[in-house]
Design a protein around this motif. Structure first.
Motif, mmCIF file in Angstrom:
data_model
loop_
_atom_site.group_PDB
_atom_site.id
_atom_site.type_symbol
_atom_site.label_atom_id
_atom_site.label_comp_id
_atom_site.label_asym_id
_atom_site.label_seq_id
_atom_site.Cartn_x
_atom_site.Cartn_y
_atom_site.Cartn_z
ATOM 1 N N PRO A 451 0.910 -1.247 -0.009
ATOM 2 C CA PRO A 451 -0.061 0.026 0.171
ATOM 3 C C PRO A 451 0.744 1.265 -0.033
ATOM 4 O O PRO A 451 1.852 1.275 0.597
ATOM 5 C CB PRO A 451 -0.821 -0.091 1.421
ATOM 6 C CG PRO A 451 -0.020 -1.162 2.325
ATOM 7 C CD PRO A 451 0.834 -2.060 1.375
ATOM 8 N N SER A 455 -5.104 6.522 2.154
ATOM 9 C CA SER A 455 -6.345 6.075 2.302
ATOM 10 C C SER A 455 -5.992 4.463 3.004
ATOM 11 O O SER A 455 -6.706 3.830 3.340
ATOM 12 C CB SER A 455 -7.239 5.933 1.151
ATOM 13 O OG SER A 455 -6.345 4.982 0.217
ATOM 14 N N LYS A 456 -4.860 4.032 2.864
ATOM 15 C CA LYS A 456 -4.173 2.850 3.371
ATOM 16 C C LYS A 456 -3.337 2.827 4.323
ATOM 17 O O LYS A 456 -2.609 1.684 4.421
ATOM 18 C CB LYS A 456 -3.981 1.899 2.029
ATOM 19 C CG LYS A 456 -5.035 1.597 0.971
ATOM 20 C CD LYS A 456 -4.627 0.750 -0.170
ATOM 21 C CE LYS A 456 -5.516 0.425 -1.061
ATOM 22 N NZ LYS A 456 -5.232 -0.385 -2.307
ATOM 23 N N ALA A 459 -3.070 -0.019 6.909
ATOM 24 C CA ALA A 459 -2.081 -1.124 6.504
ATOM 25 C C ALA A 459 -0.785 -0.878 6.716
ATOM 26 O O ALA A 459 0.062 -1.833 7.034
ATOM 27 C CB ALA A 459 -2.565 -1.619 5.137
#
Length: 630
Positions: A451, A455-456, A459
């Motif tokens: 990622p 937005s990630k 993770a």
């Protein structure tokens, strides 16, 4: 099973000896004898994508992943789930791939009875230190001294102690990427002293946190003689400072002096304290672009005395905010002997400045806002409401001391005019050394599976074991935010996560007949140099280029961008005395500066403003610029 899979599986067990060794200036036979290493693949990719036969840029190719063929195959397979599997093997992955990762500290249950003196100490998580200690002295003479990536934590320090003294003679000096925290310091202690003689000086990218400092302390004296002076680009936070204290004396003799782009946050300072006496002798003096926030200061205090002898004095630009100052306090006194008297105006905001306090500003700067403050009791001995008045005042001060105002915050030689690039010119060179931690790129096949967006970010934090307020978490967020920032006028930009991505971006802008250049070494840094022979790329004409600069991230990420109207030069750099060649520099001159901010460091250093002058700078160590081959 596919034959290639069998072949790679064989290497996974038997090819551990094929480590990539970076060699400047030539091809290492070990790295090319195995065609399945990331570096061997990259060299083939270079030959395929670049149309000329000029010498290969080993300063770039040596940044390729050092994974051997077996590791490459194994970690590529593990990356297929977006990094979840790699997270379970993080220490080994970071070590093999040459990444920046922080150690996972396990709690230390060591008990230290009596007076303890640590001559040198680092990389430890103290679960409980000095709790209920009566009298005596604990001393840390050198704590994480000169560590590259120090990570330390004190969960409880001197809690409920009585008449006990704590001393840190040297705390995390000269570190690089810092992560230091005290969950609680001196909570509910009575009497005694806590002293930091030198806290985080000369560090790069500090992240230092006190979850609770001196809360509910009774008559305890605490002091920072020096706090993060000369620090660069980081954040410091006190979540709670002196809350519910009684008769406590807290002092910062020097806070953030000469720091560069450092953010500081006090979420709760002196809240509901009784008879507090807090002093900042110097706060943010001579800082560059400071970001300082007091979310609540002295709220509900009783008979408190708060003094800022110098607040952000002579700093450059930046933003400061007091969201609440002295709210609901009783008979408090707040003295600002000098507030925000800066060479180059920043923004200072008091969202709430409350009613019963006796507040004095002996000197107050420009561009400041009081949204809600006391109707009575606030005294301004001097208020500068025109930027020209401040500039005139400070210019007069500088003239009296024989100094130039425009050069105060920008390192000599960091920016210069194009006319300086002539043989025989003697000029200062800034410190062009790379201060970032040493890292390598990931192979594209691995980086492309991980990622890489805000937005990630959850993770990513999980993969790199990043706690919410940790240095790693902030590092990830800052780099991704910059990568996702909209381009400025005329700019084409991309963050690249592999050398292959960098090649693709440069050739998409410039075509396949390209050359990438960097300054040869760091000789001449922070000294005067003499310019030798000079060569203008593309005949010295205005040209296109792609410049790439490092971002702080676990693996190498470069921010690459193309800006219009530049000229690129190569120059021999000589020792001014012996006139012997010590370096070969690459410089870029921005002809169009009309889109730059008026507060850009170049205009502070050189004078003038956007669109009025060209601005040149050297390409620093490990940065680079691409241009069409002559």
């Amino acid at each position: 099973m596919h034959p290639l899979s069998l072949f790679l599986l064989f290497f996974f067990f038997s090819a551990s000896s094929f480590n990539v060794i970076g060699v400047r200036g030539g091809e290492d036979s070990g790295e090319l004898s195995n065609p399945f290493t990331p570096k061997a693949y990259l060299i083939r990719y270079w030959k395929k994508q670049i149309s000329n036969d000029l010498a290969k840029p080993w300063f770039l190719l040596n940044k390729a992943s050092p994974l051997n063929a077996a590791q490459y195959a194994g970690y590529s397979k593990m990356a297929a789930d977006g990094g979840e599997s790699l997270s379970t093997q993080l220490p080994g992955f970071c070590s093999s791939a040459n990444l920046l990762c922080f150690p996972d500290l396990s709690p230390s249950l060591e008990k230290h009875a009596g007076n303890v003196n640590f001559a040198s100490y680092s990389f430890k998580n103290f679960t409980n230190y000095g709790t209920d200690r009566a009298g005596g002295v604990d001393s840390f003479k050198n704590y994480t001294d000169n560590e590259n990536i120090p990570v330390d934590s004190f969960r409880r320090y001197s809690r409920d102690s009585v008449g006990h003294d704590d001393r840190f003679s040297n705390y995390a000096p000269d570190g690089n990427v810092i992560d230091e925290s005290f969950n609680t310091y001196g909570t509910s202690s009575t009497g005694g002293k806590g002293k930091f003689s030198n806290y985080g000086p000369n560090v790069n990218v500090p992240n230092m946190r006190f979850g609770s400092y001196s809360d509910a302390a009774n008559g305890r004296e605490q002091g920072f003689s020096s706090y993060s002076d000369n620090a660069n680009a980081g954040d410091q936070g006190f979540t709670s400072y002196g809350k519910n204290g009684n008769g406590a004396v807290n002092g910062f003799s020097s806070y953030g002096t000469n720091s560069n782009v450092v953010g500081s946050t006090f979420s709760n300072y002196g809240q509901t304290a009784n008879g507090a006496n807090d002093t900042f002798s110097s706060y943010g003096f001579n800082g560059n672009v400071p970001e300082n926030t007091f979310k609540t200061y002295g709220a509900g205090g009783n008979a408190a005395v708060e003094t800022f002898k110098g607040y952000r004095d002579q700093s450059n630009v930046g933003d400061d905010s007091f969201q609440s100052y002295g709210k609901s306090s009783t008979a408090a006194t707040a003295n600002f002997q000098n507030y925000g008297k800066s060479f180059n105006e920043g923004t200072d905001k008091f969202t709430g400045y409350s009613g019963n306090d006796k507040t004095t500003f002996a000197g107050y700067g420009v561009n400041n806002t009081f949204k809600d403050y006391a109707k009575t009791g606030v005294s301004f001995s001097g208020y500068m409401n025109e930027s020209s008045a401040v500039a005139a005042s400070l210019a007069a001060d500088a003239k009296a001391k024989g100094k130039k105002v425009i050069n105060r915050w920008v390192e000599p030689g960091k920016f210069f005019r194009e006319k300086m690039l002539k043989s025989g010119t003697i000029m200062p060179m800034p410190d062009i050394k790379d201060r970032m931690p040493k890292r390598s790129f990931l192979p594209r096949v691995i980086a492309s599976k991980l990622p890489f967006s805000t937005s990630k970010i959850g993770a990513l934090k999980q993969m790199f074991h990043a706690a919410e307020d940790s240095t790693m978490a902030k590092m990830l967020a800052d780099a991704l935010s910059e990568c996702e920032r909209a381009p400025s006028r005329g700019e084409t930009k991309r963050c690249v996560t592999s050398v292959e991505d960098m090649i693709d971006f440069a050739t998409s802008v410039l075509g396949r007949n390209v050359v990438v250049r960097t300054t040869e070494n760091t000789e001449g840094s922070k000294k005067n140099i003499k310019i030798g022979s000079v060569k203008g790329i593309n005949g010295g004409k205005v040209t296109k280029s792609v410049s790439c600069h490092q971002s702080l991230f676990p693996y190498l990420v470069y921010y690459c961008h193309s800006v219009p109207k530049v000229r690129v030069y190569e120059a021999d750099i000589l020792d001014p005395k012996s006139e012997s060649k010590i370096n070969h520099g690459v410089a870029i001159c921005h002809v169009d500066t009309s889109a730059w901010s008026p507060t850009h460091g170049a205009f502070i250093a050189l004078g003038s403003g956007p669109g009025q002058i060209e601005v040149c700078h050297w390409i620093f160590e490990n940065d680079m610029t691409w241009a069409v081959a002559d």
